[in-house]
Design a protein around this motif. Structure first.
Motif, mmCIF file in Angstrom:
data_model
loop_
_atom_site.group_PDB
_atom_site.id
_atom_site.type_symbol
_atom_site.label_atom_id
_atom_site.label_comp_id
_atom_site.label_asym_id
_atom_site.label_seq_id
_atom_site.Cartn_x
_atom_site.Cartn_y
_atom_site.Cartn_z
ATOM 1 N N ALA A 459 1.001 -1.334 0.021
ATOM 2 C CA ALA A 459 0.139 0.238 -0.082
ATOM 3 C C ALA A 459 0.890 1.266 0.012
ATOM 4 O O ALA A 459 0.616 2.052 -0.624
ATOM 5 N N TYR A 460 2.010 1.326 0.767
ATOM 6 C CA TYR A 460 2.871 2.469 0.631
ATOM 7 C C TYR A 460 3.546 2.970 -0.417
ATOM 8 O O TYR A 460 3.593 3.988 -0.799
ATOM 9 N N THR A 461 3.730 1.705 -1.210
ATOM 10 C CA THR A 461 4.242 1.902 -2.590
ATOM 11 C C THR A 461 3.381 2.174 -3.526
ATOM 12 O O THR A 461 3.509 3.170 -4.208
ATOM 13 N N GLN A 462 2.349 1.716 -3.646
ATOM 14 C CA GLN A 462 1.252 1.837 -4.488
ATOM 15 C C GLN A 462 0.637 3.240 -4.304
ATOM 16 O O GLN A 462 0.407 4.190 -5.153
ATOM 17 N N PHE A 463 0.301 3.613 -3.159
ATOM 18 C CA PHE A 463 -0.598 4.983 -2.979
ATOM 19 C C PHE A 463 0.650 6.245 -2.609
ATOM 20 O O PHE A 463 -0.035 7.403 -2.473
ATOM 21 N N GLN A 464 1.851 5.755 -2.490
ATOM 22 C CA GLN A 464 3.042 6.714 -2.334
ATOM 23 C C GLN A 464 2.630 7.545 -0.935
ATOM 24 O O GLN A 464 2.411 8.728 -1.235
ATOM 25 N N THR A 467 5.827 9.711 4.955
ATOM 26 C CA THR A 467 6.176 8.821 6.270
ATOM 27 C C THR A 467 5.298 9.020 7.341
ATOM 28 O O THR A 467 4.839 8.315 8.295
ATOM 29 N N ARG A 468 4.740 10.426 7.515
ATOM 30 C CA ARG A 468 3.744 10.663 8.486
ATOM 31 C C ARG A 468 2.382 9.975 8.278
ATOM 32 O O ARG A 468 2.027 9.335 9.270
ATOM 33 N N ALA A 469 1.921 9.639 7.009
ATOM 34 C CA ALA A 469 0.674 8.960 6.843
ATOM 35 C C ALA A 469 1.024 7.404 7.142
ATOM 36 O O ALA A 469 -0.036 6.885 7.684
ATOM 37 N N TYR A 470 2.192 7.020 6.793
ATOM 38 C CA TYR A 470 2.338 5.637 7.264
ATOM 39 C C TYR A 470 2.254 5.434 8.783
ATOM 40 O O TYR A 470 1.747 4.330 9.199
ATOM 41 N N HIS A 471 2.834 6.290 9.338
ATOM 42 C CA HIS A 471 2.926 6.297 11.001
ATOM 43 C C HIS A 471 1.449 6.495 11.549
ATOM 44 O O HIS A 471 1.137 5.721 12.401
ATOM 45 N N LYS A 472 0.585 7.386 10.806
ATOM 46 C CA LYS A 472 -0.712 7.459 11.220
ATOM 47 C C LYS A 472 -1.709 5.976 10.831
ATOM 48 O O LYS A 472 -2.232 5.600 11.903
ATOM 49 N N ILE A 473 -1.134 5.450 9.980
ATOM 50 C CA ILE A 473 -2.067 4.097 9.500
ATOM 51 C C ILE A 473 -1.372 2.957 10.478
ATOM 52 O O ILE A 473 -2.546 2.314 11.080
ATOM 53 N N LEU A 474 -0.137 2.926 10.761
ATOM 54 C CA LEU A 474 0.188 1.841 12.121
ATOM 55 C C LEU A 474 -0.381 2.446 13.262
ATOM 56 O O LEU A 474 -0.955 1.279 14.258
ATOM 57 N N LYS A 475 -0.460 3.511 13.823
ATOM 58 C CA LYS A 475 -1.287 4.118 14.985
ATOM 59 C C LYS A 475 -2.650 3.476 14.999
ATOM 60 O O LYS A 475 -3.199 2.932 16.181
ATOM 61 N N VAL A 476 -3.443 3.777 13.895
ATOM 62 C CA VAL A 476 -4.845 3.285 13.951
ATOM 63 C C VAL A 476 -4.839 1.886 13.936
ATOM 64 O O VAL A 476 -5.869 1.412 14.681
ATOM 65 N N ALA A 477 -4.218 1.201 12.981
ATOM 66 C CA ALA A 477 -4.241 -0.292 13.303
ATOM 67 C C ALA A 477 -3.867 -0.807 14.544
ATOM 68 O O ALA A 477 -4.395 -1.782 15.059
ATOM 69 N N GLU A 496 -8.328 -2.168 7.659
ATOM 70 C CA GLU A 496 -9.302 -1.269 8.157
ATOM 71 C C GLU A 496 -8.499 0.257 8.374
ATOM 72 O O GLU A 496 -9.240 1.076 7.786
ATOM 73 N N ALA A 497 -7.312 0.063 8.755
ATOM 74 C CA ALA A 497 -6.622 1.564 8.932
ATOM 75 C C ALA A 497 -6.513 2.105 7.594
ATOM 76 O O ALA A 497 -6.730 3.327 7.364
ATOM 77 N N LEU A 498 -6.255 1.328 6.474
ATOM 78 C CA LEU A 498 -6.097 1.654 5.091
ATOM 79 C C LEU A 498 -7.276 2.177 4.745
ATOM 80 O O LEU A 498 -7.137 3.508 3.668
ATOM 81 N N THR A 499 -8.394 1.859 5.038
ATOM 82 C CA THR A 499 -9.735 2.675 4.527
ATOM 83 C C THR A 499 -10.152 3.846 5.028
ATOM 84 O O THR A 499 -10.640 4.579 4.493
ATOM 85 N N TYR A 500 -9.297 4.175 6.084
ATOM 86 C CA TYR A 500 -9.676 5.466 6.822
ATOM 87 C C TYR A 500 -8.621 6.457 6.123
ATOM 88 O O TYR A 500 -8.668 7.623 6.441
ATOM 89 N N ARG A 501 -7.856 6.000 5.346
ATOM 90 C CA ARG A 501 -6.761 6.855 4.455
ATOM 91 C C ARG A 501 -7.298 7.066 2.875
ATOM 92 O O ARG A 501 -6.831 7.707 2.268
ATOM 93 N N ALA A 502 -8.146 6.061 2.423
ATOM 94 C CA ALA A 502 -8.573 5.852 1.039
ATOM 95 C C ALA A 502 -9.327 7.048 0.620
ATOM 96 O O ALA A 502 -9.300 7.604 -0.324
ATOM 97 N N TYR A 503 -10.146 7.770 1.580
ATOM 98 C CA TYR A 503 -11.172 9.018 1.169
ATOM 99 C C TYR A 503 -10.173 10.088 0.802
ATOM 100 O O TYR A 503 -10.486 10.800 0.198
ATOM 101 N N ASP A 504 -9.407 10.125 1.679
ATOM 102 C CA ASP A 504 -8.175 11.432 1.472
ATOM 103 C C ASP A 504 -7.583 11.282 0.215
ATOM 104 O O ASP A 504 -7.600 12.282 -0.783
ATOM 105 N N LYS A 505 -7.323 10.096 -0.367
ATOM 106 C CA LYS A 505 -6.772 9.820 -1.726
ATOM 107 C C LYS A 505 -8.079 9.999 -2.829
ATOM 108 O O LYS A 505 -7.771 10.328 -3.795
#
Length: 509
Positions: A459-464, A467-477, A496-505
């Protein structure tokens, strides 16, 4: 003759001791104030002198000099009236100077000698306790606020003569003026309950995760879908405050002058919802000597920004630093002031000016209008929001269901259980929630299975992601895993954590 008494001034959230010194000596009759007093403080000489006359306290026709030490900081406010009166009375030999030793005095005097309440009493009394003083003399109007500090002796006075009697015999005065410091306040939530929310299972789940880990949340949906209704119920699923937390928040509201006389202790989580026309200074804290703004007034609670894109860009960008640091620093010519800002940001917005994008059958906005509207929220600010979820329009069958949703009390029990897991995990750290993890602690406490790590890497590679977004995903997970009682983060938690970043994309890509 010389005498002095201790008082205190509020600078931001900091309490600084001020020694009020008085000297009555031979010379032409005069009343002089030195020590960098403001115009408000200088007016105390007229109030004090007139109050003495109206209470038949005769000062000798001599030269009176009052000094506020240290002299390198400006003294503001009317709270110095009472210590000036006490110091002058002692210097004029009406009171014994030794009676003022190890005593803090704060209050405003009217022309007839009555004592009026002032703001910022609670932090002053707390400071007096830290200094080990004998007792504090404060206005009777502020007595319930002062007595919230249970291990400090506090006396409330209504008049100038009350202060004199209190100083001469504090034990006798205390027995005469026994105050009931325990006030039973309502701890309800004003009738708000998550059971009132129809449907919106996805948004309810996101709200529970946000509160469980103290994450920031953004609700996106058309008008009337229940975004504001959901946000206003967030405090009802937060754990009830401890007395220490209540005292911490009460201290902030005391400095801001927002406490009630009847029951000054803040018992419910703050929920601040400033209007979108609020200025940047109203949010951060403004004035020549800054006071708490909406960001600080939401400390330990929720700051809700309804119609987020309608706020000015300047106001929104102010949020970036306190969201990361959990405190806000304001610099002025007089110095730098630090205010607490450990709040949960909840924001709501429409996806476009009319509110119906991406439903092009109903949306009347042009692509340029949509881009301009969404562009009011910068990418750096979006990346500081952990959870972004859609709140779709309610369908008729859901709205007509007679069976209500899950109650706030049931959700709160799960939230308390999840937060207890976090407190135990972070008992040796300076933070308590997953949402407060920094980069170093994310790697330490967010341990994943091999499958979860592989999924996140893809997901990190595909959605680019940054680093901050990566940490946010981990914290929600991490929070989702805690809700399920799992020590390691599984792949489904990452999903599930990734779905909460999909809308911003979806909206800002």
């Amino acid at each position: 003759m010389f005498a002095s008494v201790l008082s205190a001034a509020i600078f931001g959230m900091e309490v600084r001791e001020i020694q009020v010194e008085a000297d009555v000596s031979d010379g032409l009759p005069s009343f002089t104030m030195v020590g960098f007093p403001s115009a408000q403080v200088r007016e105390a000489q007229e109030r004090v002198r007139t109050a003495f006359k109206n209470n038949r306290l005769s000062l000798p026709p001599k030269r009176v000099t009052v000094n506020f030490a240290p002299a390198d900081m400006k003294k503001e406010g009317a709270g110095f009236d009472l210590p000036v009166a006490a110091a002058v009375l002692a210097a004029a030999d009406i009171l014994e100077p030794k009676l003022l030793e190890q005593v803090m005095v704060v209050g405003e005097i009217s022309l007839n000698g009555e004592i009026h309440g002032v703001s910022g009493i609670l932090p002053r009394v707390i400071r007096a306790r830290e200094l080990g003083l004998r007792f504090c003399i404060i206005p009777q109007e502020n007595i319930k606020e002062g007595k919230l500090v249970r291990d400090m002796q506090v006396f409330g006075v209504k008049t100038l003569k009350d202060m004199i009697r209190c100083l001469k015999d504090p034990e006798k005065y205390g027995n005469e003026k026994e105050q009931d410091s325990e006030t039973e306040g309502r701890t309800g939530e004003g009738g708000l309950d998550f059971a009132d929310v129809c449907g919106q299972e996805g948004a309810r789940r996101a709200a529970e995760i946000a509160v469980s880990g103290f994450h920031n949340i953004l609700l996106i949906g058309p008008p009337g879908s229940g975004k504001t209704m959901l946000a206003r119920r967030l405090p009802t699923i937060m754990p009830r405050m401890t007395f220490e937390e209540s005292l911490e928040i009460t201290k902030v509201y005391s400095v801001a002058g927002l406490l009630t006389k009847k029951d000054p202790l803040i018992r419910k989580r703050p929920f601040r919802s400033p209007h979108h026309t609020s200025s940047a200074q109203a949010l951060a804290g403004g004035g020549r000597v800054p006071g708490p703004g909406e960001i600080t007034l939401a400390h330990r609670g929720v700051l809700f920004l309804d119609e987020m894109p309608e706020f000015s860009r300047k106001s929104l960008e102010i949020l970036r630093q306190p969201l990361e640091d959990k405190e806000i620093h304001l610099s002025r010519a007089a110095g730098t002031y630090t205010f607490p800002a450990s709040f949960m940001l909840a924001a709501a917005m429409n996806p476009c000016p009319c509110g119906f994008y991406p439903d092009m059958n109903r949306c009347r906005c042009t692509q340029g209008e949509i881009t301009h509207y969404l562009g009011k929220i910068s990418q750096p600010l979006l990346e500081r929001i952990d959870i972004c979820t859609e709140v779709p329009a309610i369908q008729f069958p859901e709205m007509k269901k007679k069976k209500g949703g899950e109650s706030s009390s049931a959700i709160r029990r799960r939230v308390e259980r999840t937060q207890e897991i976090q407190r135990e995990r972070y008992k040796n750290e300076k933070f308590s929630f997953n949402g407060e993890l920094d980069g170093r602690h994310v790697e330490k406490y967010c341990e994943m299975t091999a499958e979860a790590e592989m999924l996140l890497e893809q997901a990190y590679t595909q959605f680019q992601f940054s680093t901050r977004a990566y940490h946010k995903i981990l914290k929600v997970a991490r929070t989702v895993a805690d809700m399920e009682g799992t020590e390691k983060i599984q792949s489904e938690h990452i999903c599930e954590a990734l779905t909460y970043r999909a809308y911003d994309k979806k909206y800002w890509s």
